[in-house]
Scaffold this active site. Structure first.
Site, mmCIF file in Angstrom:
data_model
loop_
_atom_site.group_PDB
_atom_site.id
_atom_site.type_symbol
_atom_site.label_atom_id
_atom_site.label_comp_id
_atom_site.label_asym_id
_atom_site.label_seq_id
_atom_site.Cartn_x
_atom_site.Cartn_y
_atom_site.Cartn_z
ATOM 1 N N ASP A 98 -10.927 -1.733 -4.959
ATOM 2 C CA ASP A 98 -9.687 -1.741 -4.186
ATOM 3 C C ASP A 98 -9.267 -3.161 -3.817
ATOM 4 O O ASP A 98 -10.087 -4.084 -3.766
ATOM 5 C CB ASP A 98 -9.865 -0.951 -2.886
ATOM 6 C CG ASP A 98 -9.897 0.550 -3.101
ATOM 7 O OD1 ASP A 98 -9.972 0.985 -4.269
ATOM 8 O OD2 ASP A 98 -9.877 1.285 -2.100
ATOM 9 N N HIS A 156 -2.286 1.300 -5.053
ATOM 10 C CA HIS A 156 -2.879 1.195 -3.710
ATOM 11 C C HIS A 156 -1.826 0.775 -2.685
ATOM 12 O O HIS A 156 -2.143 0.128 -1.693
ATOM 13 C CB HIS A 156 -4.038 0.199 -3.749
ATOM 14 C CG HIS A 156 -5.055 0.369 -2.663
ATOM 15 N ND1 HIS A 156 -5.479 1.589 -2.194
ATOM 16 C CD2 HIS A 156 -5.753 -0.560 -1.933
ATOM 17 C CE1 HIS A 156 -6.389 1.414 -1.247
ATOM 18 N NE2 HIS A 156 -6.558 0.125 -1.062
ATOM 19 N N HIS A 214 -14.773 -3.438 -3.499
ATOM 20 C CA HIS A 214 -13.570 -4.265 -3.362
ATOM 21 C C HIS A 214 -13.730 -5.531 -4.204
ATOM 22 O O HIS A 214 -14.703 -6.280 -4.009
ATOM 23 C CB HIS A 214 -13.337 -4.643 -1.904
ATOM 24 C CG HIS A 214 -12.999 -3.477 -1.022
ATOM 25 N ND1 HIS A 214 -13.967 -2.627 -0.526
ATOM 26 C CD2 HIS A 214 -11.802 -3.000 -0.584
ATOM 27 C CE1 HIS A 214 -13.373 -1.680 0.202
ATOM 28 N NE2 HIS A 214 -12.072 -1.882 0.177
ATOM 29 N N HIS A 250 -0.239 -2.513 1.423
ATOM 30 C CA HIS A 250 -1.519 -2.109 2.020
ATOM 31 C C HIS A 250 -1.461 -2.165 3.547
ATOM 32 O O HIS A 250 -2.404 -2.582 4.220
ATOM 33 C CB HIS A 250 -2.660 -2.989 1.509
ATOM 34 C CG HIS A 250 -4.030 -2.407 1.745
ATOM 35 N ND1 HIS A 250 -4.740 -2.605 2.916
ATOM 36 C CD2 HIS A 250 -4.819 -1.636 0.969
ATOM 37 C CE1 HIS A 250 -5.906 -1.980 2.839
ATOM 38 N NE2 HIS A 250 -5.979 -1.388 1.666
#
Length: 218
Positions: A50, A101, A196, A105
């Site tokens: 991510d 995503h 991540h 964010h």
């Protein structure tokens, strides 16, 4: 009698609020959205990354995945895609999937309404398509928060949600060995692992997780 009714109302309200928090914060609950949180055990494990693309760490993670013959999903942030489109192209060139995503964010996106969420999702999808010519079909909510707004936004934009079964908490300040131990303890056949690729230790952690998994399947 009035005190009893007030107490019952408070207990009910707290219970409803508690359930809503659980349903929103737990992507695997299935209350608001039906997210895929595992793969078939015969497929091994699936690493997901991510918050990229990151100009320094994402290429290093890609090299790790190449060495191990492992494919992954990168859930990218639209703003970073616009800043580094060449990295998204490289992710796709190496045979990995790119997921949505959201564009910014924002931790508040879930609470600003369906229309705002749809805009965030569509803008990220547009950024990915501009970068690599492929429009993503998979989506991961920022922070894994899923509300009824998110459910409506996903229906309207046509994305399929992907969660995880192993959360590394690699964004915490724990020593990297502790993060690895946490992943390894929870990891089993069919696991979807949340990592991540914006973090300094992302390549080390990906390498270590894959080595540990390969030891198990030998």
């Amino acid at each position: 009698m009035q005190n009893w009714i007030l107490t019952a109302a408070i207990v009910l309200a707290v219970g409803v609020l508690g359930f809503w928090v659980y349903a929103s914060a737990s992507i695997s609950s299935g209350v608001f959205i039906d997210a895929q949180c595992e793969i078939e055990p015969s497929e091994g494990i699936l690493l997901t990354f991510d918050d990229g693309p990151d100009p320094e760490m994402t290429p290093k993670v890609l090299d790790v995945l190449d060495r191990h013959g492992q494919k992954a999903i990168f859930f990218v942030i639209g703003e970073k895609v616009d800043a580094h489109p060449e990295i998204v192209r490289e992710i796709v060139r190496r045979g990995h999937q790119v997921g949505n995503h959201t564009y910014s964010h924002s931790p508040y996106a879930n609470f600003l309404g369906r229309e705002h969420l749809e805009e965030e999702i569509r803008k990220c999808g547009d950024a990915v398509e501009r970068a690599c010519g492929v429009r993503p079909t998979l989506f991961r909510p920022p922070l894994g928060i899923c509300t009824h707004f998110m459910a409506s936004a996903l229906r309207n934009t046509g994305y399929r949600a992907v969660g995880w079964s192993v959360r590394s908490f690699d964004t915490c300040d724990d020593p990297r060995e502790e993060v690895l131990e946490r992943v390894v303890e929870e990891m089993g056949p069919g696991a979807i692992v949340l990592l991540h690729d914006r973090l300094e230790r992302a390549d080390w952690l990906a390498e270590s997780v894959l080595r540990e998994w390969e030891k198990r399947v030998k």
